[in-house]
Write an enzyme that holds these catalytic residues in place. Structure first.
Site, short mmCIF file in Angstrom:
data_model
loop_
_atom_site.label_atom_id
_atom_site.label_comp_id
_atom_site.label_asym_id
_atom_site.label_seq_id
_atom_site.Cartn_x
_atom_site.Cartn_y
_atom_site.Cartn_z
CB THR A 161 4.98 1.40 -4.21
OG1 THR A 161 5.70 0.39 -4.90
CG2 THR A 161 5.94 2.45 -3.71
CE LYS B 274 10.25 -3.43 -4.96
NZ LYS B 274 8.85 -3.62 -5.38
CG ASN C 50 -5.31 0.36 -4.80
OD1 ASN C 50 -5.96 1.36 -4.48
ND2 ASN C 50 -4.10 0.43 -5.33
N1 ADP Z 1 -6.18 3.96 -5.59
C1 ADP Z 1 -5.47 4.41 -6.62
N2 ADP Z 1 -6.00 5.32 -7.47
C2 ADP Z 1 -5.30 5.78 -8.52
N3 ADP Z 1 -4.03 5.43 -8.81
C3 ADP Z 1 -3.45 4.54 -7.99
C4 ADP Z 1 -4.12 3.98 -6.86
N4 ADP Z 1 -3.27 3.12 -6.26
C5 ADP Z 1 -2.12 3.15 -6.96
N5 ADP Z 1 -2.20 4.00 -7.99
C6 ADP Z 1 -1.16 4.30 -9.00
O1 ADP Z 1 -0.95 3.12 -9.74
C7 ADP Z 1 0.45 2.97 -10.04
C8 ADP Z 1 0.93 1.64 -9.49
O2 ADP Z 1 0.90 1.69 -8.08
P1 ADP Z 1 2.12 1.13 -7.22
O3 ADP Z 1 1.83 1.43 -5.79
O4 ADP Z 1 3.40 1.62 -7.78
O5 ADP Z 1 1.94 -0.45 -7.53
P2 ADP Z 1 2.94 -1.67 -7.29
O6 ADP Z 1 3.87 -1.27 -6.21
O7 ADP Z 1 2.05 -2.82 -6.93
O8 ADP Z 1 3.64 -1.92 -8.60
C9 ADP Z 1 1.15 4.16 -9.45
O9 ADP Z 1 1.30 5.15 -10.43
C10 ADP Z 1 0.19 4.62 -8.34
O10 ADP Z 1 0.33 5.99 -8.05
MG MG Z 2 5.95 -1.21 -6.16
#
Ligand code: ADP
Ligand code: MG
Length: 227
Positions: free
Chosen positions: A16, A37, A175
């Site tokens: 996301t 999405k 990431n």
């Molecule tokens: N580089 C990063 N450093 C710290 N927190 C991160 C980072 N990338 C993502 N997050 C946090 O990790 C969590 C999961 O990220 P998200 O983008 O929602 O993952 P997905 O969509 O793959 O489930 C969220 O709370 C997001 O803010």
């Molecule tokens: Mg997501």
């Protein structure tokens, strides 16, 4: 101009965040990019957009409410793989609804960034997986991987599943990289060496991940998605 499908090695890896950041960066560059999405599951938040992911994406896409139903055409109110949620809720997942929203967004906008759900082998319907959705949308895949012990295995499995279905891969984004940890810092280059897929981004573990949305150009070569 096209689009990209943002998939990942798992749920919670940063799809996301990367989706919203790419949309934001392209729009700042003057390109009419929006996100989507197609299928979401989770707690029903009793908001216009039930999915939190869809809300984040819509916000960064600058969409108005008339397009909300296109951002997330299918929502199931159980936090589970869509096929599992559809069985639990006895609710069919209407893929025609997904593809019609997809086609409309592609017609209306220059570039579409689609966020997947979980990883590539997440079942949407019986025998129909996220990787099949990527193939049917005809988009190249961007794989978000969490730099952590196990990521080489998860990423190579994801690349293999895409290749078996004939899904083109534009790159991998590592990431939550802890650059102080040599195993994490070097995982991306090993994935690139072994798979031949370019690593086009590396995002550190951030105290405030929302900052990455503004500064994604520092971490990800999103310009490579346009060619
Ligand atoms: N580089 C990063 N450093 C710290 N927190 C991160 C980072 N990338 C993502 N997050 C946090 O990790 C969590 C999961 O990220 P998200 O983008 O929602 O993952 P997905 O969509 O793959 O489930 C969220 O709370 C997001 O803010
Ligand atoms: Mg997501």
């Amino acid at each position: 101009m096209g689009g990209v499908f943002v998939t990942g090695t798992d749920t919670g890896v940063g799809k996301t965040l990367v989706t919203a950041a790419i949309v934001h960066a392209l729009r700042r560059d003057g390109i009419d990019a929006v996100g989507m999405k197609p299928v979401a599951t989770g707690v029903d938040r009793d908001a216009l957009l039930k999915s939190m992911d869809a809300e984040i994406i819509a916000r960064h896409s600058g969409m108005d409410r008339s397009e909300y139903e296109l951002v997330n055409p299918v929502f199931l109110a159980v936090e589970a793989a869509p096929y599992m949620a559809s069985i639990m809720l006895r609710q069919e997942i209407d893929m025609e609804r997904v593809f019609s929203a997809y086609r409309r967004l592609r017609e209306r906008h220059e570039f579409l960034v689609v966020e997947g759900i979980g990883g590539v082998m997440v079942p949407i319907r019986k025998g129909y997986y996220v990787v099949d959705l990527i193939k049917d949308m005809g988009l190249p895949a961007l794989i978000v991987a969490r730099a952590r012990l196990g990521t080489i295995n998860h990423t190579l499995l994801t690349i293999d599943a895409c290749r078996r279905r004939g899904v083109e891969i534009v790159g991998v984004v590592m990431n939550m990289v802890d650059h102080g940890n040599p195993v994490e810092a070097n995982a991306g280059s090993m994935i690139q060496e072994l798979s031949g897929v370019p690593v086009i981004g590396s995002i550190p573990l951030l105290a405030n991940p929302v900052d990455a949305i503004d500064s994604i150009s520092r971490y990800v070569r999103y310009d490579l998605l346009l060619t």
